[in-house]
Scaffold this active site. Structure first.
Site, PDB file in Angstrom:
ATOM      1  N   TYR A  33       4.838   0.017  -2.612  1.00  0.00           N
ATOM      2  CA  TYR A  33       4.664  -0.579  -3.944  1.00  0.00           C
ATOM      3  C   TYR A  33       5.799  -1.527  -4.332  1.00  0.00           C
ATOM      4  CZ  TYR A  33       1.167   3.105  -4.375  1.00  0.00           C
ATOM      5  OH  TYR A  33       0.087   3.921  -4.175  1.00  0.00           O
ATOM      6  N   HIS A  86       0.820  -1.209   0.000  1.00  0.00           N
ATOM      7  CA  HIS A  86       0.000   0.000   0.000  1.00  0.00           C
ATOM      8  C   HIS A  86       0.856   1.262   0.000  1.00  0.00           C
ATOM      9  CE1 HIS A  86      -4.028   1.563   0.410  1.00  0.00           C
ATOM     10  NE2 HIS A  86      -3.571   2.470   1.244  1.00  0.00           N
ATOM     11  N   GLN A 120      -7.703   9.622  11.207  1.00  0.00           N
ATOM     12  CA  GLN A 120      -7.938  10.477  10.048  1.00  0.00           C
ATOM     13  C   GLN A 120      -7.774  11.958  10.378  1.00  0.00           C
ATOM     14  OE1 GLN A 120      -9.101   9.015   6.737  1.00  0.00           O
ATOM     15  NE2 GLN A 120      -7.770   7.643   7.891  1.00  0.00           N
ATOM     16  N   GLU A 168      -7.797   6.984  -5.670  1.00  0.00           N
ATOM     17  CA  GLU A 168      -7.206   6.037  -4.739  1.00  0.00           C
ATOM     18  C   GLU A 168      -8.312   5.104  -4.256  1.00  0.00           C
ATOM     19  OE1 GLU A 168      -3.652   7.281  -2.227  1.00  0.00           O
ATOM     20  OE2 GLU A 168      -5.305   7.319  -0.819  1.00  0.00           O
ATOM     21  N   SER A 169      -7.916   3.867  -3.974  1.00  0.00           N
ATOM     22  CA  SER A 169      -8.927   2.895  -3.557  1.00  0.00           C
ATOM     23  C   SER A 169      -9.028   2.826  -2.043  1.00  0.00           C
ATOM     24  CB  SER A 169      -8.551   1.520  -4.097  1.00  0.00           C
ATOM     25  OG  SER A 169      -7.270   1.168  -3.608  1.00  0.00           O
ATOM     26  N   HIS A 170     -10.180   2.430  -1.566  1.00  0.00           N
ATOM     27  CA  HIS A 170     -10.346   2.099  -0.151  1.00  0.00           C
ATOM     28  C   HIS A 170     -11.213   0.850  -0.087  1.00  0.00           C
ATOM     29  CE1 HIS A 170      -9.937   4.113   3.999  1.00  0.00           C
ATOM     30  NE2 HIS A 170      -8.764   3.891   3.483  1.00  0.00           N
ATOM     31  N   ASN A 171     -10.744  -0.197  -0.765  1.00  0.00           N
ATOM     32  CA  ASN A 171     -11.566  -1.387  -0.971  1.00  0.00           C
ATOM     33  C   ASN A 171     -11.716  -2.236   0.276  1.00  0.00           C
ATOM     34  OD1 ASN A 171     -11.344  -0.478  -3.567  1.00  0.00           O
ATOM     35  ND2 ASN A 171      -9.741  -1.926  -4.126  1.00  0.00           N
ATOM     36  N   ASP A 222      -5.103  14.450  -0.035  1.00  0.00           N
ATOM     37  CA  ASP A 222      -4.027  14.395  -1.022  1.00  0.00           C
ATOM     38  C   ASP A 222      -4.062  15.618  -1.937  1.00  0.00           C
ATOM     39  OD1 ASP A 222      -2.705  12.111  -0.294  1.00  0.00           O
ATOM     40  OD2 ASP A 222      -3.842  10.785  -1.599  1.00  0.00           O
TER      41      ASP A 222
END
Lengths: 249, 762
Positions: free
Chosen positions: B64, B61, B324, B104-107, B128
């Site tokens: 990479y 994450h 957060q 961006e993903s938050h899967n 971001d």
């Protein structure tokens, strides 16, 4: 004309209102932090939409205690116009400056879409450029916009001409199907007894430019910058929209 | 708690790994080799805090390690000047004015807790954007779920949309576009790709590189809690095999973020901020080491200064926390009070954690005592893996499918109605009406009204606008990731062109299965290769993006999903068009050509339950020509509407134009010589041949459009005219008129609009 636009932490339509006042209408404005108390420099005040204090606890529940709210009340007491849009309307209700309350939409969802609004009364500072029965197009964008007021207050408000806008269809028919959010009497906007404070859930500032699909919100802003002239009421002469504000102000 | 005195550690020999620590490393998502690498970097056993820091920073994450080599091949050059940075990148739409964007993903968090997972995904991507000094203009979302007929998918869909609505609306950032897809492959792993777009003047672009020895390291925003610890290394970088992952999901506070946004933009105006970075994945670890490494400096911070929600947090928890709405910045020494006052006025925590040092070392203390000490660069330089790949076994079967066994439909009107009800095609108003898509009053083409959303740019000196869109047909990618990824780029660009914008730049959110399995890694590799080929052909830079692997469970693996976000530029925002048919008598035209292909179509999936064949053929040259012609037609004021032919083919595209316009059309298929008579009728109506666009124009403009098309070498067919209250389609290919399809627009509209609400209320 000089507008004061109140900024609560979490307000998010303050810059939109400032754009309309400055760039669309050619008037001046200042953003006023919610802890300030002096509104004497302004000719009109706007409480913009947004999520003051995150709408945590209940919409407007915390914002009503901001220091500026006492000044807003006094400001209206001097006969100067106060416009509360969406969250601003919710705050004015919580502060007791407008009757009624805004409840969660039926279905519990936030709703963002265009609505039609029927002008119910024009004998006031906010809709004097319209005729009763005019249909205005503006978007609603809220999760808690279902207007509630008790029957006795509602009767008194109707008698006093305090109901200014109702949700309707494109032809101006008010039915259960056109009630955007389950509001009592399909009410979208109301005024206080003194005709100085107007709160509405739809967003007039989002409907002031052709490129955004409607300019009907301009009726309200243009009306506010004119002196209330009862002789003008009950006309729908759109040329009035082009009138120089200086002449009347 | 560890008590490290690095000077006392032996420098020469690497000690044999302590087996207890190896187990700890594994529990943090590291391999044994990675653990050994840490000991060799440090020349000693790591402290628990150090181990935690390496584990998060080297996770897929953040670091990479498995994808970096391939990501480097993505093109960075395009028509518009571009910038790329650690957090985001963008394009210069007019001199000095940049539009920055990232998806961006938050899967994994969304699969575990859909509302908070999606909400914090939105929060992260918005940070971001404003981290670089840009004011966020709009958000988009690319979502995938299992079949909506299943209760679990409805629960996730409802929760994710609620989370996006909850967070984005409160932020005052309109959510203007995106896409939603449903497929059994997402049963165990929903996808939430969140994209944010912002605007910034060149001279206000903020840096993420720390500099200036003695400058202060400052913390802004929410207090740090135990939420999200190891979210990136454990949750996002592994397959989800059990449901006990809940504590690693973060909780979103959009009000704090709204205040943080305003305070950051205000503080950046002071010129006192040297660099700024948001604490997303890997929190304090990431923001300290990455800012230090990028600037070639070190940092010395004391965790005792970090605002905490729970006072008994361990150093490793503080360094790993993904709480957060937090930022870490480097502030010019002596100007901390000025900056702090701004954040305090917005009701946010402010703390000076330490200072920038010149030795390149990240030194973390707890009440003065060192608990971690390593070079910042050793954290950032994660291992690089060269993973094996091989073509998946399923492809041979899929590709050899014999289409002659699919019978031609008896009733084409029924088929159209069935397709309009498919949740993949049906109106997404249920979704976008829950998003405030109008705040900031810049939304010129709203969701549903065009193939992409159009926003005016009030900061533009020349009336420019932008168009934004997210897209990916993952069924095509499943059948051929190389072609599927190219189509994702092509279709996204085509959507921008259809509202009158010139495609300008790409962000990619690459969602795949477990890369350690060679067939999954092959999908990833081929998709990247497809993106590279298509972007180079269209001259588009990939300015930002992210990778999400391990989107699989023991039961299912997602279709390869390179979610593509794209931004295009309108020279004059007033020249945008929508997709709706507008005026009776207007001519309906088809750009491009239908081929005899049904592979990967929504028609096959919905009507026959099949995901087989090859995806539609894509010829990049033809595609670019079709786009250039369409853009010229719109910019020249010749086209009144434009709509790309995609899922559900020409039949669905025509129906959508009628529904949105509230007006019918009379269509005869087609009158041009190119149309081969022996193409299957279901492929003509519902096949998904690429590079096709439905245009309408005033009849008097038809000759000019035909001339323009001839000159551009683009096939342009006259299909019929707008008018009436029915959509009728007849086959005229053999010169003998044969009615195929006939339905009142109100009926089409009714099934199209009611499909998703009916499922969600069931």
């Amino acid at each position: 004309m000089h507008f004061g636009i109140i900024v609560f932490p979490g307000s998010n339509c303050d810059r939109d209102c400032a754009h309309v006042v400055r760039n669309v209408m050619g008037h001046s404005c200042a953003l006023v932090w919610h802890e300030e108390r002096d509104l004497s420099a302004f000719d009109a005040v706007i409480l913009p939409g947004g999520f003051a204090h995150g709408d945590y606890l209940r919409t407007g529940a915390i914002a009503q205690f901001s220091p500026v709210m006492d000044s807003v009340s006094q400001f209206a007491g001097f006969g100067k116009p106060v416009l509360g849009i969406c969250n601003g309307f919710q705050i004015l209700c919580e502060a007791g400056l407008l009757p009624g309350a805004l409840r969660r939409n039926p279905g519990q969802h936030f709703i963002c879409r265009s609505t039609h609004l029927r002008v119910e009364d024009n004998r006031n500072r906010f809709l004097q450029l319209n005729t009763v029965g005019d249909v205005l197009t503006m978007p609603i964008r809220h999760g808690e916009g279902s207007y509630y007021v008790d029957d006795a207050t509602l009767l008194a408000m109707e008698a006093n001409g305090q109901i200014l806008l109702r949700y309707c269809d494109a032809q101006g028919n008010v039915t259960a199907a056109t009630n955007a959010n389950g509001s009592v009497g399909s009410i979208a906007g109301v005024m206080n007894e003194d005709s100085t404070i107007f709160g509405l859930m739809p967003h007039p500032e989002a409907a002031t430019e052709i490129i955004l699909g409607s300019t009907d919100g301009l009726y309200i802003f243009r009306s506010m910058v004119q002196l209330f002239a009862p002789t003008l009421a009950r006309t729908s002469d759109t040329t009035l929209l082009g009138l120089s504000e200086d002449r009347l102000d | 708690m560890s008590n490290l005195q690095t000077t006392e550690q032996p420098k020469e020999a690497t000690p044999a790994p302590n087996s207890q620590m190896v187990e700890k490393a594994k529990a943090l998502g590291m391999t044994e080799d990675e653990y050994k690498r840490v000991t060799s970097i440090l020349n000693r056993e790591p402290s628990p805090t150090e181990l935690a820091m390496y584990s998060v920073e080297w996770s897929e994450h953040c670091g990479y390690p498995r994808s970096r080599a391939l990501l480097k091949t993505l093109p960075k050059e395009g028509h518009f000047a571009s910038v790329t940075g650690a957090d985001t990148g963008g394009i210069e739409i007019e001199p000095g004015l940049f539009v920055v964007f990232k998806m961006e993903s938050h899967n994994h968090p969304s699969q575990v807790e859909p509302k908070q997972g999606a909400a914090t995904g939105i929060g992260g991507i918005i940070r971001d954007i404003f981290t670089v000094g840009a004011r966020p203009l709009a958000c988009l979302d690319s979502l995938r779920f299992g079949p909506l007929e299943e209760a679990r998918a409805r629960y996730l869909f409802n929760g994710v949309v609620e989370g996006i609505s909850f967070y984005g609306n409160c932020m005052g950032i309109p959510t203007v576009a995106g896409e939603v897809g449903f497929n059994p492959s997402y049963r165990g792993n929903c996808l939430v790709g969140a994209m944010c777009v912002g605007v910034v003047h060149r001279d206000q672009l903020a840096s993420s590189a720390a500099s200036g020895v003695g400058n202060l390291v400052m913390y802004f925003g929410n207090a740090t809690g135990r939420d999200g610890i190891g979210g990136c290394s454990i949750l996002a970088s592994r397959e989800i095999t059990d449901a006990a992952s809940r504590p690693t999901v973060q909780i979103g506070d959009p009000f704090a973020e709204k205040c943080l946004l305003e305070a950051c933009l205000e503080a950046l105006q002071t010129g006192a901020i040297v660099s700024l970075k948001d604490m997303g994945a890997a929190g304090l670890t990431c923001t300290t080491c990455e800012q230090a490494a990028e600037g070639g400096v070190g940092m010395d911070i004391d965790l005792a200064q970090v605002p905490l929600r729970e006072s008994d947090m361990e150093p490793f928890e503080i360094m790993m926390s993904e709480s957060q709405e937090r930022m870490l910045g480097v502030i010019k020494a002596g100007r901390e009070a000025e900056v702090a006052a701004i954040f305090r006025r917005w009701g946010l925590h402010v703390a000076v954690l330490g200072q920038v040092t010149g030795d390149g070392i990240l030194r973390v203390r707890q009440n003065g005592q060192v608990v971690a000490e390593m070079t910042a660069s050793s954290l950032v330089d994660s291992p690089l893996y060269d993973l094996p790949f091989e073509e998946p076994a399923y492809l041979r079967d899929k590709h050899s499918f014999d289409f002659s066994q699919i019978p031609l439909p008896a009733n084409y009107t029924d088929i159209l109605l069935r397709l309009l009800q498919s949740p993949n095609i049906a109106s997404k108003a249920w979704v976008y009406q829950q998003y405030d898509h109008l705040v900031q009053i810049n939304t010129v083409v709203r969701p549903g009204a065009g193939d992409a959303a159009v926003l005016r740019i009030r900061e533009s000196a020349s009336n420019k606008g932008i168009a934004v869109k997210a897209d990916c047909n993952s069924r095509y990618c499943y059948l051929d990731p190389f072609v599927g990824a190219q189509i994702a780029i092509a279709e996204c660009a085509r959507n921008l062109v259809c509202v009158g914008a010139e495609p300008g730049g790409v962000t990619d959110c690459l969602c795949f299965g477990n890369p350690e399995k060679p067939d999954r890694f092959w999908q990833f590799k081929r998709a990247i290769e497809g993106i590279v080929v298509a972007c180079k052909h269209f001259h588009l830079p990939v300015v930002s993006g992210n990778v999400s692997f391990y989107n699989e469970t023991p039961e299912s693996v997602i279709h390869p999903s390179p979610l593509i976000g794209m931004v295009g530029v309108l020279d004059n925002v007033e020249q945008s068009v929508g997709l709706a048919f507008r005026t009776p008598g207007d001519v309906v035209l088809l750009v491009g050509q239908c081929l005899d292909e049904l592979g990967g179509s929504e028609y096959l999936a919905t009507l026959h339950g099949l995901e087989v064949g090859h995806p539609p053929e894509l010829n990049l040259e033809r595609e670019l020509n079709a786009q250039k012609f369409t853009l010229a037609a719109i910019r020249g004021g010749l086209a009144k509407s434009a709509h790309d032919v995609s899922d559900g083919g020409l039949g669905v595209a025509l129906a959508e134009c009628c529904i949105e316009g509230g007006i019918g059309a009379k269509i005869e298929l087609p009158d041009t010589a190119e149309a081969a008579i022996n193409i299957r009728l279901d492929a003509v109506l519902f096949g998904e041949s690429q590079s096709r666009i439905v245009l309408t124009a005033a009849p008097e403009n038809l000759p000019r459009l035909q001339e323009l098309a001839r000159a551009a070498g683009v096939p342009l067919s006259y299909l019929g005219n707008v008018g009436g209250d029915r959509l009728t389609i007849a086959d005229n290919r053999a010169g003998v008129l044969q009615p195929l399809l006939d339905a009142p627009v109100v009926e089409l509209a009714s099934v199209y609009h009611n499909a998703i609400p009916a499922l969600m209320n069931s």
